[in-house]
Design a protein around this motif. Structure first.
Motif, PDB file in Angstrom:
ATOM      1  N   ASP A   1     -10.597  -7.732 -12.067  1.00 13.06           N
ATOM      2  CA  ASP A   1      -9.241  -7.535 -11.538  1.00 13.06           C
ATOM      3  C   ASP A   1      -8.356  -6.896 -12.594  1.00 13.06           C
ATOM      4  O   ASP A   1      -8.417  -7.256 -13.777  1.00 13.06           O
ATOM      5  CB  ASP A   1      -8.635  -8.872 -11.104  1.00 13.06           C
ATOM      6  CG  ASP A   1      -9.412  -9.518  -9.964  1.00 13.06           C
ATOM      7  OD1 ASP A   1      -9.978  -8.770  -9.159  1.00 13.06           O
ATOM      8  OD2 ASP A   1      -9.450 -10.764  -9.900  1.00 13.06           O
TER       9      ASP A   1
ATOM     10  N   ASN B   1       4.379  -7.003  -7.930  1.00 11.64           N
ATOM     11  CA  ASN B   1       3.064  -6.920  -8.568  1.00 11.64           C
ATOM     12  C   ASN B   1       3.167  -7.393 -10.013  1.00 11.64           C
ATOM     13  O   ASN B   1       4.252  -7.447 -10.597  1.00 11.64           O
ATOM     14  CB  ASN B   1       2.473  -5.506  -8.463  1.00 11.64           C
ATOM     15  CG  ASN B   1       3.263  -4.461  -9.232  1.00 11.64           C
ATOM     16  OD1 ASN B   1       3.381  -4.531 -10.454  1.00 11.64           O
ATOM     17  ND2 ASN B   1       3.799  -3.476  -8.520  1.00 11.64           N
TER      18      ASN B   1
ATOM     19  N   TYR C   1      -6.310  -7.320  -7.442  1.00  8.98           N
ATOM     20  CA  TYR C   1      -6.956  -6.044  -7.119  1.00  8.98           C
ATOM     21  C   TYR C   1      -7.692  -5.509  -8.329  1.00  8.98           C
ATOM     22  O   TYR C   1      -7.270  -5.677  -9.465  1.00  8.98           O
ATOM     23  CB  TYR C   1      -5.923  -5.016  -6.657  1.00  8.98           C
ATOM     24  CG  TYR C   1      -5.360  -5.320  -5.293  1.00  8.98           C
ATOM     25  CD1 TYR C   1      -5.994  -4.867  -4.143  1.00  8.98           C
ATOM     26  CD2 TYR C   1      -4.200  -6.075  -5.156  1.00  8.98           C
ATOM     27  CE1 TYR C   1      -5.484  -5.153  -2.878  1.00  8.98           C
ATOM     28  CE2 TYR C   1      -3.675  -6.357  -3.902  1.00  8.98           C
ATOM     29  CZ  TYR C   1      -4.324  -5.900  -2.777  1.00  8.98           C
ATOM     30  OH  TYR C   1      -3.814  -6.187  -1.536  1.00  8.98           O
TER      31      TYR C   1
ATOM     32  N   LYS D   1     -10.486  -3.121  -3.874  1.00  6.35           N
ATOM     33  CA  LYS D   1      -9.815  -1.887  -4.252  1.00  6.35           C
ATOM     34  C   LYS D   1      -8.315  -1.964  -3.959  1.00  6.35           C
ATOM     35  O   LYS D   1      -7.888  -2.450  -2.912  1.00  6.35           O
ATOM     36  CB  LYS D   1     -10.415  -0.696  -3.492  1.00  6.35           C
ATOM     37  CG  LYS D   1     -11.906  -0.504  -3.740  1.00  6.35           C
ATOM     38  CD  LYS D   1     -12.222  -0.271  -5.209  1.00  6.35           C
ATOM     39  CE  LYS D   1     -13.716  -0.038  -5.421  1.00  6.35           C
ATOM     40  NZ  LYS D   1     -14.067   0.106  -6.849  1.00  6.35           N
ATOM     41  N   SER D   2      -7.546  -1.464  -4.887  1.00 10.07           N
ATOM     42  CA  SER D   2      -6.110  -1.379  -4.689  1.00 10.07           C
ATOM     43  C   SER D   2      -5.811  -0.429  -3.532  1.00 10.07           C
ATOM     44  O   SER D   2      -6.523   0.566  -3.344  1.00 10.07           O
ATOM     45  CB  SER D   2      -5.437  -0.870  -5.964  1.00 10.07           C
ATOM     46  OG  SER D   2      -4.121  -0.406  -5.696  1.00 10.07           O
TER      47      SER D   2
ATOM     48  N   ASN E   1      -7.699   2.456  -7.913  1.00  9.38           N
ATOM     49  CA  ASN E   1      -7.801   1.625  -9.112  1.00  9.38           C
ATOM     50  C   ASN E   1      -7.550   2.397 -10.398  1.00  9.38           C
ATOM     51  O   ASN E   1      -7.930   1.953 -11.477  1.00  9.38           O
ATOM     52  CB  ASN E   1      -9.177   0.956  -9.170  1.00  9.38           C
ATOM     53  CG  ASN E   1      -9.264  -0.237  -8.224  1.00  9.38           C
ATOM     54  OD1 ASN E   1      -8.360  -0.482  -7.443  1.00  9.38           O
ATOM     55  ND2 ASN E   1     -10.364  -0.972  -8.307  1.00  9.38           N
TER      56      ASN E   1
ATOM     57  N   PHE F   1       0.828   4.464  -7.834  1.00 11.04           N
ATOM     58  CA  PHE F   1       1.119   3.098  -8.262  1.00 11.04           C
ATOM     59  C   PHE F   1       2.594   2.943  -8.617  1.00 11.04           C
ATOM     60  O   PHE F   1       3.209   1.900  -8.333  1.00 11.04           O
ATOM     61  CB  PHE F   1       0.262   2.685  -9.467  1.00 11.04           C
ATOM     62  CG  PHE F   1       0.479   1.254  -9.863  1.00 11.04           C
ATOM     63  CD1 PHE F   1      -0.235   0.251  -9.250  1.00 11.04           C
ATOM     64  CD2 PHE F   1       1.443   0.912 -10.810  1.00 11.04           C
ATOM     65  CE1 PHE F   1      -0.016  -1.085  -9.590  1.00 11.04           C
ATOM     66  CE2 PHE F   1       1.667  -0.410 -11.151  1.00 11.04           C
ATOM     67  CZ  PHE F   1       0.935  -1.413 -10.538  1.00 11.04           C
TER      68      PHE F   1
END
Length: 345
Positions: A128, A142, A196, A201-202, A206, A212
């Protein structure tokens, strides 16, 4: 505190601070820090409230007419609250600077979790990298943002105890302002975390990139839309105060994002006002309102009427409409499932 010693404008500021402190008290009573990253996500706003309250108390105490004996920051608390208050200013920076700050935090997280897993997992990237917290499935924060928001954070130490120690004075202010009363909350809201990386998978991949960074903006917007505005049932000026600070900052970077990514995000700048932004960042109402201009039955005592010619509800509704519209645009650009972007009606 002997409120009767305050003048009319000071009493109005006192009540604004009290409402903000009631929000913090509600979070302390209702949020389980072991089940959600809600508290790290709200640290910038904790800084705005508590640091602003201390500044206001010092100003009142130093006035010739009203001497108050109140708790003020020690050196460690001064550093902590300045840090978390300043973290909200990340969104005031140019987009490329925001991108770099988030990238640095992302790399630190990636390196740490890669270092504590088995060598084969590290080689295959089966670990992760970060977590996201959600409210009923809608992403609202997040851990990369939480890292940036938490001063002197360390993945290997007990950050919770440090924050708890620094929060003692927050509790003192809650008591001082007689704010020990819960606001009503939406009991149907469920707070969750999900990690994640590796096999999970994000939703934006990733690998750190602009997607992001935009996801983080979406998280910040949704924290206010759902973690504050919809979760808190009472209509309190705290909602407009927090929402406006983010709205004002995002106005300045949307054009930069559009230019870099060749996209067309939009946000209405109708409500942009340096004076109102400064009023939202501090409790010094006297800079804007005279005693004769106070509107006692208005949630912000006539501040929006003075600067926008509109009542509190019109301005607050408009600001959150702009934030919600931007969140949906970002979600569409990132091709996220609608259930992750906004609560279904």
């Amino acid at each position: 505190m002997d409120v009767d010693k305050l003048n009319s404008v000071q009493k109005a500021a006192y009540l604004l601070i009290k409402q903000d402190l009631r929000y913090i008290y509600t979070v302390m009573q209702k949020i389980n820090p072991n089940e959600s990253n809600y508290i790290p996500s709200m640290l910038p706003y904790l800084g705005v409230v508590i640091d602003g309250a201390e500044d206001w108390l010092k100003a009142v105490r130093n006035s010739s007419k009203c001497k108050l004996f109140v708790p003020l920051f020690n050196e460690a608390e001064t550093i902590f609250y300045e840090e978390i208050r300043n973290s909200i200013k990340m969104w005031q920076k140019d987009y490329n600077k925001i991108y770099t700050l988030l990238e640095k935090a992302y790399r630190i997280s990636d390196n740490y979790f890669g270092s504590v897993c088995k060598p084969i997992a590290k080689m295959l990237k089966l670990y992760d990298v970060y977590g996201m917290n959600d409210i009923n499935g809608v992403i609202c924060g997040n851990t990369i943002l939480c890292y940036y928001y938490t001063p002197f954070f360390s993945y290997s130490e007990n950050n919770g105890m440090y924050i708890k120690l620094m929060s003692i004075i927050s509790g003192q202010y809650i008591k001082l302002f007689d704010a020990m009363a819960d606001l009503r909350v939406n009991s149907t809201f469920q707070f969750h975390d999900r990690d994640y990386g590796g096999f999970i998978k994000s939703p934006v991949g990733n690998v750190y990139n602009d997607k992001f960074a935009l996801l983080s903006i979406l998280c910040q917007i949704n924290f206010l839309l759902y973690g504050v505005d919809k979760w808190i049932i009472n209509e309190v000026p705290t909602k407009l105060r927090f929402g406006y600070l983010l709205y004002f900052s995002l106005i300045n970077i949307i054009g930069q994002i559009n230019e870099k990514l060749s996209i067309d995000l939009s946000i209405n700048q109708k409500w942009k006002s340096d004076k109102f932004r400064n009023a939202m960042a501090h409790y010094k109402l006297g800079i804007v309102l005279k005693e004769s201009e106070l509107v006692i039955d208005d949630l912000m005592f006539g501040l929006t009427e003075k600067l926008f010619g509109e009542d509190y509800y019109t301005v607050k509704t408009s600001i959150y409409k702009e934030l919600e519209g931007l969140a949906k645009q970002i979600g569409e650009y990132l091709k996220l499932p609608k259930l992750m972007v906004y609560l279904q009606q």
